[in-house]
Design a protein around this motif. Structure first.
Motif, PDB file in Angstrom:
ATOM      1  N   ALA A 133      23.710  33.502  25.794  1.00 22.65           N
ATOM      2  CA  ALA A 133      24.523  34.715  25.931  1.00 22.65           C
ATOM      3  C   ALA A 133      25.819  34.374  26.649  1.00 22.65           C
ATOM      4  O   ALA A 133      25.843  33.552  27.581  1.00 22.65           O
ATOM      5  N   GLN A 134      26.894  35.012  26.205  1.00 25.61           N
ATOM      6  CA  GLN A 134      28.198  34.841  26.840  1.00 25.61           C
ATOM      7  C   GLN A 134      28.361  35.857  27.969  1.00 25.61           C
ATOM      8  O   GLN A 134      27.646  36.859  28.041  1.00 25.61           O
ATOM      9  N   LEU A 135      29.319  35.596  28.856  1.00 26.08           N
ATOM     10  CA  LEU A 135      29.570  36.516  29.966  1.00 26.08           C
ATOM     11  C   LEU A 135      30.039  37.868  29.434  1.00 26.08           C
ATOM     12  O   LEU A 135      30.864  37.938  28.513  1.00 26.08           O
ATOM     13  N   GLU A 136      29.500  38.949  30.035  1.00 23.47           N
ATOM     14  CA  GLU A 136      29.851  40.326  29.707  1.00 23.47           C
ATOM     15  C   GLU A 136      29.608  40.642  28.230  1.00 23.47           C
ATOM     16  O   GLU A 136      30.353  41.404  27.615  1.00 23.47           O
ATOM     17  N   TRP A 163      33.366  43.602  37.048  1.00 26.63           N
ATOM     18  CA  TRP A 163      33.992  42.296  36.925  1.00 26.63           C
ATOM     19  C   TRP A 163      33.884  41.520  38.218  1.00 26.63           C
ATOM     20  O   TRP A 163      34.106  42.039  39.322  1.00 26.63           O
ATOM     21  N   THR A 164      33.526  40.227  38.077  1.00 27.17           N
ATOM     22  CA  THR A 164      33.474  39.300  39.199  1.00 27.17           C
ATOM     23  C   THR A 164      34.174  38.013  38.789  1.00 27.17           C
ATOM     24  O   THR A 164      34.416  37.763  37.606  1.00 27.17           O
ATOM     25  N   GLU A 165      34.488  37.184  39.747  1.00 32.88           N
ATOM     26  CA  GLU A 165      35.120  35.904  39.452  1.00 32.88           C
ATOM     27  C   GLU A 165      34.145  35.012  38.683  1.00 32.88           C
ATOM     28  O   GLU A 165      32.960  34.958  39.025  1.00 32.88           O
ATOM     29  N   PRO A 166      34.611  34.327  37.647  1.00 30.61           N
ATOM     30  CA  PRO A 166      33.691  33.491  36.857  1.00 30.61           C
ATOM     31  C   PRO A 166      33.021  32.387  37.665  1.00 30.61           C
ATOM     32  O   PRO A 166      31.907  31.985  37.359  1.00 30.61           O
ATOM     33  N   HIS A 167      33.707  31.889  38.718  1.00 27.59           N
ATOM     34  CA  HIS A 167      33.145  30.795  39.509  1.00 27.59           C
ATOM     35  C   HIS A 167      32.331  31.294  40.703  1.00 27.59           C
ATOM     36  O   HIS A 167      31.859  30.486  41.498  1.00 27.59           O
ATOM     37  N   SER A 168      32.155  32.596  40.843  1.00 32.73           N
ATOM     38  CA  SER A 168      31.462  33.143  42.011  1.00 32.73           C
ATOM     39  C   SER A 168      29.946  33.046  41.892  1.00 32.73           C
ATOM     40  O   SER A 168      29.242  33.290  42.876  1.00 32.73           O
ATOM     41  N   ASP A 567      45.700  36.513  35.757  1.00 34.15           N
ATOM     42  CA  ASP A 567      46.878  37.226  35.276  1.00 34.15           C
ATOM     43  C   ASP A 567      46.534  38.577  34.696  1.00 34.15           C
ATOM     44  O   ASP A 567      47.122  39.588  35.048  1.00 34.15           O
ATOM     45  N   GLY A 568      45.604  38.612  33.774  1.00 35.43           N
ATOM     46  CA  GLY A 568      45.332  39.868  33.070  1.00 35.43           C
ATOM     47  C   GLY A 568      43.874  40.212  32.998  1.00 35.43           C
ATOM     48  O   GLY A 568      43.434  40.872  32.073  1.00 35.43           O
ATOM     49  N   GLY A 569      43.077  39.736  33.958  1.00 29.53           N
ATOM     50  CA  GLY A 569      41.644  39.995  33.899  1.00 29.53           C
ATOM     51  C   GLY A 569      41.317  41.413  34.302  1.00 29.53           C
ATOM     52  O   GLY A 569      42.080  42.129  34.929  1.00 29.53           O
ATOM     53  N   MET A 570      40.100  41.814  33.952  1.00 27.86           N
ATOM     54  CA  MET A 570      39.634  43.151  34.295  1.00 27.86           C
ATOM     55  C   MET A 570      39.163  43.157  35.741  1.00 27.86           C
ATOM     56  O   MET A 570      38.393  42.288  36.153  1.00 27.86           O
ATOM     57  N   GLN A 571      39.627  44.095  36.481  1.00 26.03           N
ATOM     58  CA  GLN A 571      39.260  44.184  37.888  1.00 26.03           C
ATOM     59  C   GLN A 571      38.466  45.457  38.124  1.00 26.03           C
ATOM     60  O   GLN A 571      38.485  46.391  37.335  1.00 26.03           O
ATOM     61  N   GLU A 572      37.752  45.463  39.257  1.00 30.16           N
ATOM     62  CA  GLU A 572      36.897  46.610  39.570  1.00 30.16           C
ATOM     63  C   GLU A 572      37.735  47.812  39.965  1.00 30.16           C
ATOM     64  O   GLU A 572      38.694  47.665  40.690  1.00 30.16           O
TER      65      GLU A 572
END
Length: 572
Positions: A133-136, A163-168, A567-572
């Protein structure tokens, strides 16, 4: 006074009361026309009856017409704890007080640990199932919800990612649930679940990391021809459909490619995909690696040998007499125009065509008379169309008598050939064409000897040539590019620089075929080349009428990175 007289007086009083009531209705009714109709029905159509019956009919008709409908209002009550006005409910408490008294998320999991394989990007579904499965993605959201315990005590209304940081190494999911609380009141509440991602390689990936040669199944793909153009096209089909995504290793071999898999089922699925796109024949075998007689467990290595038919597009074929007879005396000299799960053959002299599936081909098992490497360049001197445009197998052709001469004979002799071709819609006087020189060719095919009295044409033209016009664009980058599989090349199995130059020429010819034939581009993905920078001078000096790929057919090569998220990611 008798009883009849008293009844008459009472009847007059009630009649006067009725007239007053009708007058009141006339003043208050919004729809006068409807009321007049009701009055007419009451006093002129309904037969005489006691006055109370007339009043009942009048009120019932008015009620049905919506003239005396009273709007319902919902009352408000005071909350038993904080005393604010609120709509009444079964608990007699407002939402804030009800949430302070009852927590429907009590007992539900708020923190969960999930196992993730960083090599194959799969998640562990206990006890031993790995889910890719891919993220989200919807698959990951379903997996996360199923990992929650005691969720059947409440009713799930909605679930979404936060949304969370991919490396978190954290995945947050917001859930909205409902549950029946005090005295039947339904309370809805939202809460967040945090998933901690722990990296752990799955069994197949750990086996590969320990020893890359520990494969379980291998697919040996071979084609006995002198070029690799078929494998270039097959590589793009595999990339588009992700057919080799389960391959743990891909190795280039002489006249083929080897694919290694960690599971036999993955190899079987890959062979089934190859069977759908090219005509093949396959066989499989297995070798015992180890066994445990006590538990009756056996470990095997499986090998699938897949052979692709040696007939390629633009090859000249001489059909066996028995096969040509079964196809309605087609040919016998035909050109292969297309290769898919079947072979498309065209008679260039009559425009008759046929399709052979894999079973029909391997039953006859013939080879090509001449291949595309033996094409000779001709110059067109004159074109005389002899038929209108004909649609054959989805392609358009025009029969024509063409006078041609070899380009290599210019300045040496005056040898010219008068041939019949199916390329009358493409060729004009002065154009160049590629064809097979049967006049000077030295063929050694047993199928030709079986035809007694066969008159061979001197030249068979196959396609139009754009080599003269491509000279102006040589060395310039294309506006598009292709992706490639991670194929390992063993230097000991090649002949160094000679093989590399040969492969580069074949790959360049494959790219030209994609530009000239739109039907080849239909099943593959072409991407925009970001390094390509068109200039105004190039559009003027470049050769005209050179086939190229339209920009609307190109895809953007999407690459996700941490910078894109910043730059353009989805934020909470």
């Amino acid at each position: 006074m008798n009883w009849w007289a008293q009844t008459g007086i009472l009847y007059k009083k009630l009649g006067l009361l009725t007239s007053k009531l009708v007058g009141t209705l006339l003043l208050t009714c919004r729809n006068l026309h409807r009321l007049l109709n009701l009055t007419y029905i009451l006093f002129f159509i309904v037969p005489p009856s006691p006055i109370n019956l007339r009043l009942y009919l009048l009120m019932s008709m008015a009620g049905e017409a919506g003239m005396f409908t009273v709007q319902q209002t919902v009352g408000s009550v005071l909350c038993c704890k904080c005393g604010i006005l609120m709509p009444p409910n079964a608990a007699n408490m407002c939402v804030k007080c009800l949430r302070s008294e009852v927590d429907i998320t009590e007992g539900l999991q708020k923190h969960v640990i999930i196992i993730h394989c960083p090599e194959c990007d799969c998640y562990l579904q206990p006890p031993r199932t790995w889910l890719k499965a891919q993220l989200e993605s919807k698959e990951l959201l379903t997996f996360c919800v199923k990992r929650l315990k005691n969720l059947n005590k409440v009713r799930l209304i909605h679930a979404e990612f936060i949304w969370t940081e991919p490396h978190s190494k954290r995945i947050k999911v917001k859930l909205r649930v409902q549950k029946e609380v005090m005295n039947g009141a339904v309370l809805e509440q939202a809460y967040m679940v945090e998933y901690v991602v722990q990296d752990q390689m799955c069994e197949s990936c750990s086996r590969v990391q320990a020893n890359p040669d520990q494969w379980v199944a291998a697919v040996q793909l071979r084609q006995h021809v002198s070029h690799r153009r078929t494998f270039f096209y097959l590589e793009q089909l595999i990339l588009k459909h992700d057919a080799a995504v389960r391959a743990i290793r891909i190795k280039q071999m002489d006249r083929g490619i080897d694919f290694f898999f960690a599971n036999r089922s993955h190899a079987v699925k890959f062979v089934e995909f190859i069977q759908k796109v090219v005509p093949i024949k396959s066989r499989n075998d297995k070798q015992l690696v180890s066994q445990d007689t006590k538990s009756n467990n056996y470990n095997y290595k499986y090998t699938f040998s897949v052979e692709i038919c040696p007939i390629c597009r633009e090859d000249l074929v001489c059909l066996p007499p028995k096969l040509a007879s079964s196809l309605g005396n087609l040919g016998p000299l035909v050109i292969c125009t297309k290769i898919s799960n079947s072979i498309a053959l065209l008679d260039p002299l009559t425009l008759r065509h046929c399709f052979l599936d894999a079973e029909q081909y391997w039953r006859a098992s013939f080879t090509s008379l001449l291949s595309s490497k033996q094409l000779v360049e001709y110059i067109v001197l004159d074109v005389d169309p002899i038929s209108s445009e004909v649609n054959v197998g989805g392609s358009k052709y025009v029969m024509a008598d063409v006078q041609v001469a070899r380009v290599s004979d210019f300045g040496k002799n005056d040898t010219m050939f008068m041939v019949r071709t199916h390329l009358g819609h493409l060729l004009n006087a002065g154009d160049y064409a590629l064809g097979y020189d049967l006049h000077a060719a030295n063929t050694n095919d047993m199928e030709i000897d079986k035809y007694k009295g066969l008159v061979m044409p001197e030249v068979i033209l196959v396609k139009k040539s754009y080599e003269e016009r491509r000279q102006k664009k040589r060395g310039k980058p294309r506006a598009w590019k292709l992706k490639a599989l991670p194929i390992e090349v063993d230097a000991s199995d090649t002949r160094g620089r000679v093989d590399e130059e040969k492969m580069n020429k074949e790959y360049e010819q494959f790219l030209r075929d994609l530009e000239e034939h739109p039907e080849l581009r239909f099943n593959i993905s072409l991407y925009r080349n970001k390094e390509y920078q068109p200039s105004e001078m190039a559009s003027v000096t470049d050769g005209e009428d050179v086939p190229s790929v339209p920009l609307e057919e190109l895809l953007d090569d999407l690459k996700l990175s941490d910078e894109d998220h910043d730059d353009g990611g989805m934020q909470e």
